[in-house]
Scaffold this motif. Sequence first.
Motif, mmCIF file in Angstrom:
data_model
loop_
_atom_site.group_PDB
_atom_site.id
_atom_site.type_symbol
_atom_site.label_atom_id
_atom_site.label_comp_id
_atom_site.label_asym_id
_atom_site.label_seq_id
_atom_site.Cartn_x
_atom_site.Cartn_y
_atom_site.Cartn_z
ATOM 1 N N ASN A 145 1.297 5.512 8.473
ATOM 2 C CA ASN A 145 -0.307 5.612 8.393
ATOM 3 C C ASN A 145 -0.804 4.184 8.674
ATOM 4 O O ASN A 145 -1.728 4.105 9.495
ATOM 5 C CB ASN A 145 -0.691 5.943 6.812
ATOM 6 C CG ASN A 145 -0.414 7.532 6.594
ATOM 7 O OD1 ASN A 145 0.056 8.250 7.664
ATOM 8 N ND2 ASN A 145 -0.759 7.972 5.580
ATOM 9 N N CYS A 200 -3.252 3.131 11.585
ATOM 10 C CA CYS A 200 -4.530 2.530 11.567
ATOM 11 C C CYS A 200 -4.572 1.160 12.278
ATOM 12 O O CYS A 200 -5.652 0.895 12.777
ATOM 13 C CB CYS A 200 -4.663 2.323 9.901
ATOM 14 S SG CYS A 200 -5.001 3.711 9.160
ATOM 15 N N LYS A 260 -7.296 0.508 14.903
ATOM 16 C CA LYS A 260 -8.156 -0.604 14.854
ATOM 17 C C LYS A 260 -8.329 -1.414 16.161
ATOM 18 O O LYS A 260 -9.524 -1.943 16.559
ATOM 19 C CB LYS A 260 -8.013 -1.477 13.652
ATOM 20 C CG LYS A 260 -8.733 -2.483 13.528
ATOM 21 C CD LYS A 260 -8.596 -3.266 11.951
ATOM 22 C CE LYS A 260 -9.511 -4.384 12.062
ATOM 23 N NZ LYS A 260 -8.966 -5.354 10.879
#
Length: 438
Positions: free
Chosen positions: A211, A215, A219
């Motif tokens: 996860n 992310c 980003k």
Amino acid sequence: MAAPKTQGAATQGEEDGDGNRGGTGGVSYEDSKDCILEPLSLPENPGGTTSLEGSPSVPCIFCEEHFLIDEQDKLLKHMIIEHKTVIADVKLVADFQRYISYWRKRFTEQPITDFCSVIRINSTAPFEEQDNYFLLCDVLPEDRILREELQKQRLKEILEQQQQERNDNNFQGSCMFCNEEFLGNRSVLLNHMAREHTFNIGLPDNIVNCNEFLCTLQKKLDNLQCLYCEKTFRDKNTLKDHMRKKQHRRINPKNREYDRFYVINYLELGKSWEEVQLEDDRELLDHQEDDWSDWEEHPLSAVCLFCEKQAETIEKLCVHMEDAHEFDLLKIKSELGLNFYEQVKLVNFIRRQIHQCRCYGCHEKFKSKADLRTHMEEAKHTSLLPERQTWDQPHESDLTAQEQNGNIAIISEDTSKLHALKQSSILNQLLLHESLKN
């Protein structure tokens, strides 16, 4: 406890600024093994307060100053300037928080000189200008054992986390390239991005903290940054075109930020995946004569789409096809934005057309491959590809009615010598090339 400003001899021995050891009596490193009378007790909850919500901090070993965990360098600098203490090979410490917590407690129990060697600075200068620095390193058995135990504990935690992620079927996330939503296991999303967008960050079973990894990548894309070359672009469409055309749909393997997301980086103390892989390669080379004799007897080669020319690599073959047949596979791949499976479809289509002596540019059929090749080169039809829907079909539905009825066998490559085909197939080379690229 501040580090003592002693200028005398240290219990563990002393070094001058040139790294020379002084014979100063006291407990030697070898003798200090007897000081470890019981297994190390690692802190369950590393010391430190929370300066910012969700941002754990690490205390200095000697004072109450705290630093955020991601500002490790500031803590090390503080310890050098304020307490004249250096920790050697910090990168080999698997859990910096627990390491600091352990020595913070130990230094309240015994003098620093029981653990650290002393380095005398400016040893040839006047006495008042000399100074001592303290070195904490794994030459000390207690420090070495601590580092090894921290490594084992970290590996155990990483494997437990990985197992939890592998068994978790409650994942929810979206593709970074097409925004399709996925539910269930994380592997479904990772396999989708690899299959549909040729974006392969590795096998799901090799990844941990998935996860956080996703992310981190999302980003970067949200900040309009290419994941491979890490350049920033003015808008999302420009970034997408760049990553597609430059084949930058992959992560930068030299960016150490990603190391923590791969289990291989936790397997051996202080070794990255590159070092582990390099050792594996050396081991293969050491046993090459015994283990790879069959490979040497049947060297892998790729066969030209239009003639019998063979080459050791697909790169050399592409150069040949461009020079001899004016067919630039790499350019076509880039211009059409072909993923791996689309490349396979195109190669299959061309192989089949050439096998049936049919020009895919004008659909004219010839008596022999030699006649076909002459025609295609003179008419410059090698680079005249048909519409995409003609060849980009799951089962190549551009077949004629006669072919669909099964009257003509569809053979993409000559199968008269199956063993040789396995060795020489260009599809084999595409698979190898794709796996090396990822």
